[in-house]
Design a protein around this motif. Structure first.
Motif, PDB file in Angstrom:
ATOM      1  N   GLU A 199     -13.858  -4.313 -65.276  1.00 26.71           N
ATOM      2  CA  GLU A 199     -15.130  -5.050 -64.691  1.00 26.71           C
ATOM      3  C   GLU A 199     -15.868  -5.876 -65.645  1.00 26.71           C
ATOM      4  O   GLU A 199     -16.602  -6.936 -65.005  1.00 26.71           O
ATOM      5  N   ASP A 200     -16.012  -5.653 -66.862  1.00 23.85           N
ATOM      6  CA  ASP A 200     -16.950  -6.479 -67.662  1.00 23.85           C
ATOM      7  C   ASP A 200     -16.463  -7.850 -68.021  1.00 23.85           C
ATOM      8  O   ASP A 200     -15.514  -7.890 -68.909  1.00 23.85           O
ATOM      9  N   GLU A 222     -32.698   4.639 -68.500  1.00 22.56           N
ATOM     10  CA  GLU A 222     -31.485   4.423 -69.393  1.00 22.56           C
ATOM     11  C   GLU A 222     -30.238   4.825 -68.623  1.00 22.56           C
ATOM     12  O   GLU A 222     -30.156   5.957 -67.974  1.00 22.56           O
ATOM     13  N   VAL A 223     -29.169   4.102 -68.887  1.00 20.00           N
ATOM     14  CA  VAL A 223     -27.994   4.315 -68.086  1.00 20.00           C
ATOM     15  C   VAL A 223     -26.657   3.978 -68.972  1.00 20.00           C
ATOM     16  O   VAL A 223     -27.006   3.361 -69.943  1.00 20.00           O
ATOM     17  N   PRO A 224     -25.773   4.864 -68.894  1.00 20.49           N
ATOM     18  CA  PRO A 224     -24.763   4.858 -70.013  1.00 20.49           C
ATOM     19  C   PRO A 224     -23.869   3.663 -70.128  1.00 20.49           C
ATOM     20  O   PRO A 224     -23.444   3.375 -71.287  1.00 20.49           O
ATOM     21  N   LEU A 225     -23.631   2.840 -68.976  1.00 24.11           N
ATOM     22  CA  LEU A 225     -22.746   1.908 -69.218  1.00 24.11           C
ATOM     23  C   LEU A 225     -23.323   0.441 -68.726  1.00 24.11           C
ATOM     24  O   LEU A 225     -24.182   0.364 -67.839  1.00 24.11           O
ATOM     25  N   TYR A 226     -22.391  -0.882 -68.960  1.00 24.39           N
ATOM     26  CA  TYR A 226     -23.036  -2.114 -68.619  1.00 24.39           C
ATOM     27  C   TYR A 226     -22.236  -2.324 -67.430  1.00 24.39           C
ATOM     28  O   TYR A 226     -21.317  -3.297 -67.242  1.00 24.39           O
ATOM     29  N   ASP A 227     -22.491  -1.671 -66.306  1.00 25.97           N
ATOM     30  CA  ASP A 227     -21.831  -1.863 -64.985  1.00 25.97           C
ATOM     31  C   ASP A 227     -22.524  -1.656 -63.716  1.00 25.97           C
ATOM     32  O   ASP A 227     -23.658  -1.390 -63.776  1.00 25.97           O
TER      33      ASP A 227
END
Length: 343
Positions: free
Chosen positions: A86-87, A229-234
């Motif tokens: 995705e990134d 705060e979130v865990p992933l760059y998605d």
């Protein structure tokens, strides 16, 4: 009309002996040609003609075994499989690295670590000598891969700058802190007063530095309750983080998302909540990836030269393999703000 030649039958691999017999020269003369040594022009022409006739293909595996080289460099991504796809930044870094390695006649081997089992498998792979070097993307502090690469003295380069980076391993990236501070100040300059952040991947240097830059830009106006705060760059994390911020502060009028994919998710969540961008909420992202032009309106963001980062990381590994000095152990590339309509 001549009939077509029958297809070649599978058989044993052509050898130096076959070339020598077809050319009428000794095996030693053939070996000198194959290894770049001097022979007469007549002998060289005969050997080159014989190579074509017998269909000789160099046994790279055998040569590499003798040379103790694999002619391969590992591209290790310490992210979930889904994010690898995705990134777009990871893809651009990978392509930049592959172009540099290919030009030097090295093969890139992709290794994705999504679990402890993956890490153990990759550790065995690196220890087995299957690659001559490694490019490591998204390492976290205290990541086992850091210790493995350092312990093996494997020629390597990091994309990013983990806090416990091995002192001998070079790295390339951008100044995440300064860039995050700059784009947050640009967002403030539009008149926004209640600005939140969707802070992704704060267990990595990039995520932690972007949060630190956001906090530094706001100074006394920083409110930790306006950080989700979130865990992933998605995308999914961006939408979830945006919903969290709206629950905490319905009057929010500005958002800094830690990546463009996160920002795209945030814009979608704002649209679902009936909030217009940029009229009600200004949104800025980070990376200047393909996500930035897919959002509506187009996203204000920080340009990260991902392909150049990959190319420089590959060059650092290649220099080590050649025994050449590396001009800068820590290389930070320019990352300017790109201002568009989302803020």
């Amino acid at each position: 009309m001549s009939s077509p030649e029958p297809p070649s039958k599978p058989g044993r691999r052509a050898t130096v002996h076959d070339i020598a017999a077809a050319a009428g020269v000794s095996r030693g003369t053939v070996s000198r040609v194959l290894n770049g040594g001097y022979v007469s022009a007549t002998a060289r022409a005969a050997i080159e003609r014989a190579i074509r006739e017998v269909g000789y293909v160099p046994n790279t595996a055998a040569r590499n075994l003798v040379m103790r080289r694999s002619q391969a460099v590992g591209f290790i991504v310490l992210e979930p499989h889904s994010l690898f796809l995705e990134d777009p930044n990871i893809g651009s870094i990978m392509l930049g690295a592959n172009a540099a390695l290919s030009a030097a006649d090295y093969q890139m081997v992709n290794l994705v670590a999504d679990s402890d089992r993956d890490t153990a498998r990759i550790t065995r792979y690196l220890s087995g000598g299957f690659v001559d070097g490694a490019i490591i993307v998204s390492a976290r502090s205290h990541d086992p891969i850091i210790q493995v690469v350092g312990g093996l003295a494997l020629p390597a380069a990091f994309v990013g700058h983990p806090r416990d980076l091995h002192p001998e391993i070079p790295y390339v990236g951008i100044d995440n802190l300064a860039s995050a501070e700059e784009i947050t100040r640009r967002l403030l300059a539009t008149g926004r007063r209640r600005i939140g952040m969707i802070a992704a991947a704060v267990d990595r240097d990039s995520g932690a530095d972007r949060l630190a830059g956001f906090q530094r830009a706001l100074g006394r106006r920083f409110d930790e309750d306006l950080v989700a705060e979130v865990p992933l760059y998605d995308f999914a994390c961006g939408a979830k983080g945006m919903r969290t911020l709206l629950e905490r502060e319905p009057n929010l009028d500005g958002v800094f998302a830690a990546s463009d994919a996160v920002a795209a998710g945030a814009i979608e969540a704002l649209r679902d909540a009936g909030r217009a961008v940029p009229r009600d909420v200004g949104v800025v992202g980070f990376d200047d990836s393909s996500w930035a032009n897919r959002t509506r309106p187009p996203l204000s963001t920080v340009h990260q030269p991902a392909d150049q980062i990959g190319s420089h990381a590959a060059d650092m590994v290649l220099r080590q393999l050649k025994g050449q000095p590396i001009p800068q152990r820590g290389l930070l590339l320019p990352s300017p703000v790109v201002w568009r309509a989302s803020a």
